[in-house]
Scaffold this motif. Structure first.
Motif, PDB file in Angstrom:
ATOM      1  N   LEU A  58       0.827  -1.203   0.000  1.00  8.70           N
ATOM      2  CA  LEU A  58       0.000   0.000   0.000  1.00  8.70           C
ATOM      3  C   LEU A  58       0.863   1.256   0.000  1.00  8.70           C
ATOM      4  CD1 LEU A  58      -2.707   1.468   0.188  1.00  8.70           C
ATOM      5  CD2 LEU A  58      -2.588   1.203   2.683  1.00  8.70           C
ATOM      6  N   THR A  59       1.873   1.298   0.851  1.00  7.82           N
ATOM      7  CA  THR A  59       2.763   2.455   0.917  1.00  7.82           C
ATOM      8  C   THR A  59       3.481   2.661  -0.406  1.00  7.82           C
ATOM      9  OG1 THR A  59       3.097   2.069   3.299  1.00  7.82           O
ATOM     10  CG2 THR A  59       4.670   3.502   2.187  1.00  7.82           C
ATOM     11  N   HIS A  60       3.936   1.577  -1.006  1.00  2.14           N
ATOM     12  CA  HIS A  60       4.634   1.634  -2.298  1.00  2.14           C
ATOM     13  C   HIS A  60       3.731   2.227  -3.390  1.00  2.14           C
ATOM     14  CE1 HIS A  60       7.143   0.129  -5.665  1.00  2.14           C
ATOM     15  NE2 HIS A  60       5.991  -0.201  -6.217  1.00  2.14           N
ATOM     16  N   ILE A  61       2.490   1.747  -3.479  1.00  3.35           N
ATOM     17  CA  ILE A  61       1.576   2.223  -4.525  1.00  3.35           C
ATOM     18  C   ILE A  61       1.164   3.673  -4.277  1.00  3.35           C
ATOM     19  CG2 ILE A  61      -0.709   1.909  -5.560  1.00  3.35           C
ATOM     20  CD1 ILE A  61      -0.381  -1.104  -5.141  1.00  3.35           C
ATOM     21  N   LEU A  62       0.921   4.037  -3.016  1.00  3.58           N
ATOM     22  CA  LEU A  62       0.558   5.422  -2.708  1.00  3.58           C
ATOM     23  C   LEU A  62       1.696   6.377  -3.033  1.00  3.58           C
ATOM     24  CD1 LEU A  62      -1.308   5.009   0.705  1.00  3.58           C
ATOM     25  CD2 LEU A  62      -2.328   5.489  -1.524  1.00  3.58           C
ATOM     26  N   ALA A  63       2.920   5.985  -2.708  1.00  2.00           N
ATOM     27  CA  ALA A  63       4.072   6.829  -3.008  1.00  2.00           C
ATOM     28  C   ALA A  63       4.256   6.985  -4.513  1.00  2.00           C
ATOM     29  CB  ALA A  63       5.333   6.240  -2.375  1.00  2.00           C
ATOM     30  N   ASP A  64       4.027   5.916  -5.243  1.00  4.29           N
ATOM     31  CA  ASP A  64       4.142   5.967  -6.702  1.00  4.29           C
ATOM     32  C   ASP A  64       3.030   6.810  -7.317  1.00  4.29           C
ATOM     33  OD1 ASP A  64       5.265   4.909  -9.293  1.00  4.29           O
ATOM     34  OD2 ASP A  64       3.233   4.094  -9.447  1.00  4.29           O
ATOM     35  N   THR A  65       1.858   6.769  -6.707  1.00  4.43           N
ATOM     36  CA  THR A  65       0.701   7.487  -7.241  1.00  4.43           C
ATOM     37  C   THR A  65       0.775   8.985  -6.975  1.00  4.43           C
ATOM     38  OG1 THR A  65      -0.707   5.536  -6.946  1.00  4.43           O
ATOM     39  CG2 THR A  65      -1.826   7.665  -7.176  1.00  4.43           C
ATOM     40  N   LYS A 205      -9.170   2.022   3.531  1.00  6.31           N
ATOM     41  CA  LYS A 205      -8.470   0.769   3.225  1.00  6.31           C
ATOM     42  C   LYS A 205      -8.416   0.576   1.705  1.00  6.31           C
ATOM     43  CE  LYS A 205     -10.320  -1.122   7.538  1.00  6.31           C
ATOM     44  NZ  LYS A 205     -11.272  -2.069   8.153  1.00  6.31           N
ATOM     45  N   PRO A 206      -7.539   1.292   1.030  1.00  8.42           N
ATOM     46  CA  PRO A 206      -7.503   1.243  -0.445  1.00  8.42           C
ATOM     47  C   PRO A 206      -7.137  -0.111  -1.031  1.00  8.42           C
ATOM     48  CG  PRO A 206      -6.314   3.168   0.399  1.00  8.42           C
ATOM     49  CD  PRO A 206      -6.586   2.277   1.573  1.00  8.42           C
ATOM     50  N   LEU A 207      -6.575  -1.009  -0.223  1.00  7.23           N
ATOM     51  CA  LEU A 207      -6.136  -2.307  -0.728  1.00  7.23           C
ATOM     52  C   LEU A 207      -7.225  -3.371  -0.602  1.00  7.23           C
ATOM     53  CD1 LEU A 207      -3.281  -3.111  -1.837  1.00  7.23           C
ATOM     54  CD2 LEU A 207      -2.803  -4.072   0.418  1.00  7.23           C
ATOM     55  N   ARG A 208      -8.418  -2.989  -0.154  1.00  5.43           N
ATOM     56  CA  ARG A 208      -9.400  -3.986   0.253  1.00  5.43           C
ATOM     57  C   ARG A 208     -10.089  -4.732  -0.898  1.00  5.43           C
ATOM     58  NH1 ARG A 208     -14.905  -2.472   0.618  1.00  5.43           N
ATOM     59  NH2 ARG A 208     -15.399  -0.280   0.318  1.00  5.43           N
ATOM     60  N   ASP A 209      -9.787  -4.419  -2.132  1.00  8.52           N
ATOM     61  CA  ASP A 209     -10.323  -5.172  -3.268  1.00  8.52           C
ATOM     62  C   ASP A 209      -9.334  -6.210  -3.792  1.00  8.52           C
ATOM     63  OD1 ASP A 209     -12.797  -3.670  -3.465  1.00  8.52           O
ATOM     64  OD2 ASP A 209     -11.576  -2.014  -4.206  1.00  8.52           O
ATOM     65  N   VAL A 210      -8.164  -6.309  -3.169  1.00  7.83           N
ATOM     66  CA  VAL A 210      -7.109  -7.187  -3.674  1.00  7.83           C
ATOM     67  C   VAL A 210      -6.922  -8.380  -2.734  1.00  7.83           C
ATOM     68  CG1 VAL A 210      -4.705  -7.307  -4.431  1.00  7.83           C
ATOM     69  CG2 VAL A 210      -5.952  -5.139  -4.605  1.00  7.83           C
ATOM     70  N   PRO A 211      -7.047  -9.615  -3.233  1.00  4.88           N
ATOM     71  CA  PRO A 211      -6.843 -10.798  -2.392  1.00  4.88           C
ATOM     72  C   PRO A 211      -5.433 -10.855  -1.808  1.00  4.88           C
ATOM     73  CG  PRO A 211      -7.949 -11.397  -4.435  1.00  4.88           C
ATOM     74  CD  PRO A 211      -7.489  -9.983  -4.597  1.00  4.88           C
ATOM     75  N   GLU A 212      -5.318 -11.498  -0.664  1.00  4.92           N
ATOM     76  CA  GLU A 212      -4.039 -11.542   0.054  1.00  4.92           C
ATOM     77  C   GLU A 212      -2.915 -12.144  -0.796  1.00  4.92           C
ATOM     78  OE1 GLU A 212      -2.290 -12.867   4.405  1.00  4.92           O
ATOM     79  OE2 GLU A 212      -4.094 -13.849   3.647  1.00  4.92           O
ATOM     80  N   LYS A 213      -3.203 -13.241  -1.501  1.00  5.03           N
ATOM     81  CA  LYS A 213      -2.154 -13.885  -2.303  1.00  5.03           C
ATOM     82  C   LYS A 213      -1.670 -12.964  -3.417  1.00  5.03           C
ATOM     83  CE  LYS A 213      -3.271 -18.769  -1.483  1.00  5.03           C
ATOM     84  NZ  LYS A 213      -3.679 -20.054  -2.105  1.00  5.03           N
ATOM     85  N   GLU A 214      -2.557 -12.145  -3.945  1.00  3.47           N
ATOM     86  CA  GLU A 214      -2.160 -11.226  -5.005  1.00  3.47           C
ATOM     87  C   GLU A 214      -1.306 -10.089  -4.445  1.00  3.47           C
ATOM     88  OE1 GLU A 214      -5.281 -10.073  -7.723  1.00  3.47           O
ATOM     89  OE2 GLU A 214      -6.241 -12.031  -7.551  1.00  3.47           O
ATOM     90  N   VAL A 215      -1.565  -9.692  -3.214  1.00  2.00           N
ATOM     91  CA  VAL A 215      -0.717  -8.686  -2.566  1.00  2.00           C
ATOM     92  C   VAL A 215       0.694  -9.242  -2.403  1.00  2.00           C
ATOM     93  CG1 VAL A 215      -0.339  -7.289  -0.498  1.00  2.00           C
ATOM     94  CG2 VAL A 215      -2.663  -7.647  -1.340  1.00  2.00           C
ATOM     95  N   ALA A 216       0.782 -10.489  -1.955  1.00  2.00           N
ATOM     96  CA  ALA A 216       2.089 -11.124  -1.779  1.00  2.00           C
ATOM     97  C   ALA A 216       2.820 -11.252  -3.115  1.00  2.00           C
ATOM     98  CB  ALA A 216       1.916 -12.496  -1.136  1.00  2.00           C
ATOM     99  N   LEU A 217       2.096 -11.634  -4.170  1.00  5.86           N
ATOM    100  CA  LEU A 217       2.704 -11.766  -5.490  1.00  5.86           C
ATOM    101  C   LEU A 217       3.178 -10.408  -6.009  1.00  5.86           C
ATOM    102  CD1 LEU A 217       3.452 -13.498  -7.910  1.00  5.86           C
ATOM    103  CD2 LEU A 217       1.095 -13.234  -8.766  1.00  5.86           C
ATOM    104  N   TYR A 218       2.386  -9.372  -5.771  1.00  2.00           N
ATOM    105  CA  TYR A 218       2.784  -8.023  -6.186  1.00  2.00           C
ATOM    106  C   TYR A 218       4.087  -7.622  -5.481  1.00  2.00           C
ATOM    107  CZ  TYR A 218       2.623  -3.016  -7.176  1.00  2.00           C
ATOM    108  OH  TYR A 218       2.940  -1.736  -7.599  1.00  2.00           O
ATOM    109  N   ALA A 219       4.152  -7.860  -4.167  1.00  2.00           N
ATOM    110  CA  ALA A 219       5.355  -7.503  -3.409  1.00  2.00           C
ATOM    111  C   ALA A 219       6.582  -8.194  -3.990  1.00  2.00           C
ATOM    112  CB  ALA A 219       5.179  -7.868  -1.942  1.00  2.00           C
ATOM    113  N   HIS A 220       6.414  -9.455  -4.389  1.00  2.00           N
ATOM    114  CA  HIS A 220       7.528 -10.219  -4.958  1.00  2.00           C
ATOM    115  C   HIS A 220       7.935  -9.690  -6.328  1.00  2.00           C
ATOM    116  CE1 HIS A 220      10.023 -13.588  -6.159  1.00  2.00           C
ATOM    117  NE2 HIS A 220       9.247 -13.788  -7.219  1.00  2.00           N
TER     118      HIS A 220
END
Length: 308
Positions: A58-65, A205-220
Motif C-alpha cells: 500500500l505504501t509503495h503504490i501510494l508513493a508511486d501514485t 483501506k484502499p487495498l481492500r479489493d485485492v486478495p491476500e495472495k495477489e498482494v504477496a505476489l505483487y510484493a515479490h
C-alpha cells in the motif's frame, strides 16, 4: 497469474497494473482525495506501516501514485507491540522501504505509550481473551492518537480483501448488526456517505479489493521490501478460524470473498442508516485518558487497568 474468481489470465506487467488500478479505483470510488487538495496545500495521509506485505505494498503504490503531483503528503507510522523478534524484523523492513521511497517514517511502541508489551500480555491474559483482542484495541488506539496529533486528514491501513471478508463474516456469525453499522462509518463506506465523528480521523483501506495472495505476489514481482511472516499469536484468534473457513469456501467456490463483501457492504450501509436514526449516545472524554469514547472509560484504558 490465473484469477479463478474472474477467469483472468495475466502476465507480470498486466498483473502489476491490475493491482495498482484496483487501489486507485478504490481511492476514487470512496472519495478519499478532496478536490481541494493541491501541491501547495496537500492533505496529510498517515499510513499504518507494519513492514508486512500488505502495508508495504500500500505504501509503495501510494508513493508511486502521489509522489509526482504532491497533492498528498504521506507519513508512515510503525508500531512495536512488544512481540520479540517478529516485530523487530518487520520494522527493519519498514525502515528500508521508507528510506527507498523518501517517505517520512514515525515510530511508536506499546511500551512507551501504554507501558505494556504483547509478549507479557499474552502470558498474563487477565481478561481470558486471545492476544489479538488486546493488541487490536491498543493498535487502533495508538494509530488514532498519532493521527490526531499530526492533524492528519486520513488514516490508511493495508487491509486486503481477505481481511475485510473475514471481518464481515465474523460480524455476521456473531449477529453483531451494530458493529456492521460502525464498520461502515469507520472505514467501509465512501467518505461522503459516512457519518464521521469530528474528533476522529477518518480511516480508509484502499487495498481492500485485492486478495491476500495477489498482494504477496505483487510484493515479490515489484521488489517491494516486506516481511513475510505471520504473527505468532494469530492462530489463537476467532479470526484464524474464520480465515480457514473462507479459504476453504474460496477454493471450492471462487469469488466467495467478493460475494461476501458485496452483500455485506449493502447490509452495513442499511445498518448504519438504521442506527443513525435511533437514539445513540455521543462520544465523551474517557475519565482516564481523555480520548473520545462511548463509555465512561475507553476500552484501551479498561484493558490497561486489568493488566495493572
Amino acid at each position: 497469474m490465473h484469477a479463478a474468481y474472474s477467469g483472468a489470465h495475466l502476465c507480470e506487467s498486466h498483473f502489476l497494473e491490475s493491482v495498482e488500478s484496483r487501489v486507485r479505483r478504490r481511492i476514487r470510488k470512496d472519495g478519499l482525495l478532496s478536490s481541494d487538495a493541491t501541491p501547495e496545500d496537500p492533505e496529510t495521509w498517515l499510513v499504518g506501516l507494519s513492514g508486512g506485505k500488505d502495508s508495504a505494498v500500500l505504501t509503495h503504490i501510494l508513493a508511486d501514485t502521489f509522489g509526482p503531483d504532491r497533492r498528498v503528503e504521506l507519513v508512515a507510522l510503525s508500531i512495536h507491540e512488544g512481540i520479540d523478534e517478529y516485530r523487530d524484523e518487520s520494522l527493519a523492513v519498514a525502515e528500508e522501504l521508507t528510506e527507498g521511497l523518501d517517505v517520512r517514517h514515525e515510530r511508536r511502541s506499546y511500551a512507551e505509550e501504554f507501558d505494556v508489551e504483547m509478549d507479557e500480555v499474552a502470558e498474563v491474559d487477565p481478561m481470558d481473551m486471545a492476544p489479538c483482542a488486546y493488541c487490536g484495541v491498543f493498535r487502533r488506539d495508538l494509530l488514532s492518537e498519532v493521527a490526531r496529533e499530526m492533524d492528519a486528514d486520513l488514516l490508511l491501513t493495508g487491509h486486503n480483501l481477505d481481511d475485510e471478508a473475514e471481518t464481515a463474516l465474523m460480524n455476521v456469525l456473531e449477529g453483531n448488526v451494530e458493529q456492521m453499522a460502525k464498520h461502515f462509518d469507520a472505514s467501509l463506506g465512501p467518505l461522503p456517505e459516512r457519518t464521521v465523528v469530528s474528533s476522529l480521523v477518518p480511516r480508509a483501506k484502499p487495498l481492500r479489493d485485492v486478495p491476500e495472495k495477489e498482494v504477496a505476489l505483487y510484493a515479490h514481482l515489484a521488489d517491494v521490501p516486506s516481511h513475510i511472516a505471520e504473527c505468532p499469536y494469530a492462530s489463537q484468534s476467532f479470526r484464524g478460524t474464520v480465515r480457514d473457513l473462507l479459504l476453504s469456501l474460496e477454493d471450492d467456490h471462487p469469488g466467495t470473498r467478493h460475494s461476501v463483501m458485496a452483500g455485506y457492504e449493502e447490509m452495513a450501509a442499511m445498518a448504519a442508516t438504521a442506527y443513525r436514526s435511533a437514539e445513540t449516545p455521543g462520544l465523551d472524554p474517557c475519565i482516564d485518558c481523555g480520548k473520545p469514547t462511548h463509555n465512561e472509560r475507553c476500552r484501551s484504558c479498561e484493558l490497561r487497568l486489568a493488566l495493572a
